[in-house]
Scaffold this active site. Sequence first.
Site, PDB file in Angstrom:
ATOM      1  N   HIS A 252      -9.148  14.590   1.328  1.00 46.91           N
ATOM      2  CA  HIS A 252      -8.289  15.500   0.647  1.00 46.91           C
ATOM      3  C   HIS A 252      -8.838  16.651   1.274  1.00 46.91           C
ATOM      4  CE1 HIS A 252      -7.257  13.524  -3.191  1.00 46.91           C
ATOM      5  NE2 HIS A 252      -8.185  12.324  -2.990  1.00 46.91           N
TER       6      HIS A 252
ATOM      7  N   HIS B   3      -8.530   7.962   2.619  1.00 44.73           N
ATOM      8  CA  HIS B   3      -7.923   9.378   2.677  1.00 44.73           C
ATOM      9  C   HIS B   3      -8.881  10.567   2.532  1.00 44.73           C
ATOM     10  CE1 HIS B   3      -7.237   7.848  -1.381  1.00 44.73           C
ATOM     11  NE2 HIS B   3      -7.236   9.180  -1.744  1.00 44.73           N
TER      12      HIS B   3
ATOM     13  N   CYS C 274       0.689   3.251   3.296  1.00 48.02           N
ATOM     14  CA  CYS C 274       1.371   2.630   4.261  1.00 48.02           C
ATOM     15  C   CYS C 274       2.829   2.875   4.239  1.00 48.02           C
ATOM     16  CB  CYS C 274       0.953   1.144   4.204  1.00 48.02           C
ATOM     17  SG  CYS C 274      -0.629   0.908   4.833  1.00 48.02           S
TER      18      CYS C 274
ATOM     19  N   HIS D  15      -4.374   0.736   8.360  1.00 49.79           N
ATOM     20  CA  HIS D  15      -4.897   0.656   7.113  1.00 49.79           C
ATOM     21  C   HIS D  15      -6.426   0.397   7.165  1.00 49.79           C
ATOM     22  CE1 HIS D  15      -4.912  -0.199   2.615  1.00 49.79           C
ATOM     23  NE2 HIS D  15      -5.442  -0.945   2.742  1.00 49.79           N
TER      24      HIS D  15
ATOM     25  N   HIS E   2      -6.241   3.324   0.385  1.00 49.48           N
ATOM     26  CA  HIS E   2      -6.039   3.728   1.624  1.00 49.48           C
ATOM     27  C   HIS E   2      -6.968   4.698   2.044  1.00 49.48           C
ATOM     28  CE1 HIS E   2      -3.192   3.598   5.401  1.00 49.48           C
ATOM     29  NE2 HIS E   2      -3.785   4.762   5.613  1.00 49.48           N
TER      30      HIS E   2
ATOM     31  N   ASN F 255     -12.695  10.071  -1.821  1.00 48.78           N
ATOM     32  CA  ASN F 255     -13.046   9.145  -3.029  1.00 48.78           C
ATOM     33  C   ASN F 255     -13.139   7.754  -2.586  1.00 48.78           C
ATOM     34  OD1 ASN F 255     -13.194  11.347  -4.938  1.00 48.78           O
ATOM     35  ND2 ASN F 255     -10.976  11.308  -5.075  1.00 48.78           N
TER      36      ASN F 255
ATOM     37  N   ASP G 286      -0.387  16.645  -1.301  1.00 46.26           N
ATOM     38  CA  ASP G 286      -0.756  15.929  -2.224  1.00 46.26           C
ATOM     39  C   ASP G 286       0.470  15.945  -3.314  1.00 46.26           C
ATOM     40  OD1 ASP G 286      -3.437  14.341  -3.527  1.00 46.26           O
ATOM     41  OD2 ASP G 286      -2.049  15.146  -5.063  1.00 46.26           O
TER      42      ASP G 286
ATOM     43  N   CYS H 271       0.998  -1.192  -0.019  1.00 41.74           N
ATOM     44  CA  CYS H 271       0.211   0.023   0.140  1.00 41.74           C
ATOM     45  C   CYS H 271       0.687   1.302   0.040  1.00 41.74           C
ATOM     46  CB  CYS H 271      -0.867  -0.072   1.204  1.00 41.74           C
ATOM     47  SG  CYS H 271      -1.754   1.639   1.470  1.00 41.74           S
TER      48      CYS H 271
END
Length: 112
Positions: free
Chosen positions: A100, A98, A6, A45, A96, A85, A29, A3
């Site tokens: 934004h 997340h 990770c 995770h 994983h 998303n 990002d 990942c």
Amino acid sequence: MDCLFCKIISGEIPSTKVYEDELVYAFRDINPQAPTHILVIPKAHVASANEITEENSAVVARIFEVIPKIAAAEGLSGGFRVVSNAGADACQSVHHLHFHILGGKQLSDQMA
Ligand code: DGP
């Protein structure tokens, strides 16, 4: 587990850290879509928002406690957008969980 995020948490892949605690890591990002574009992720995770359960949801609360601190540190006094998303229809590219944080300009009023 292979990942990407990770590996970012472990330091195997470098990142520009903006925040870290025992549960959460946040970094810039690599392909910013706004002047401020930060990803906030759980250290444990979780594949996506579609895998949040009673057992793992405490970290989501922590993430949403951290987000205003990051926004303030980044000077996002005019506001910001938080996006996660999940799955193919949403074009999730890293599996994983997340969130934004997007800000630093007037964002579009379109979300999809
Ligand atoms: P999503 O499409 O919602 O799965 O967003 C994944 C984001 O991850 C995307 O905006 C680009 C970012 N990203 C992908 N690889 C890397 C990386 O190696 N480093 C950093 N900092 N961000 C990455």
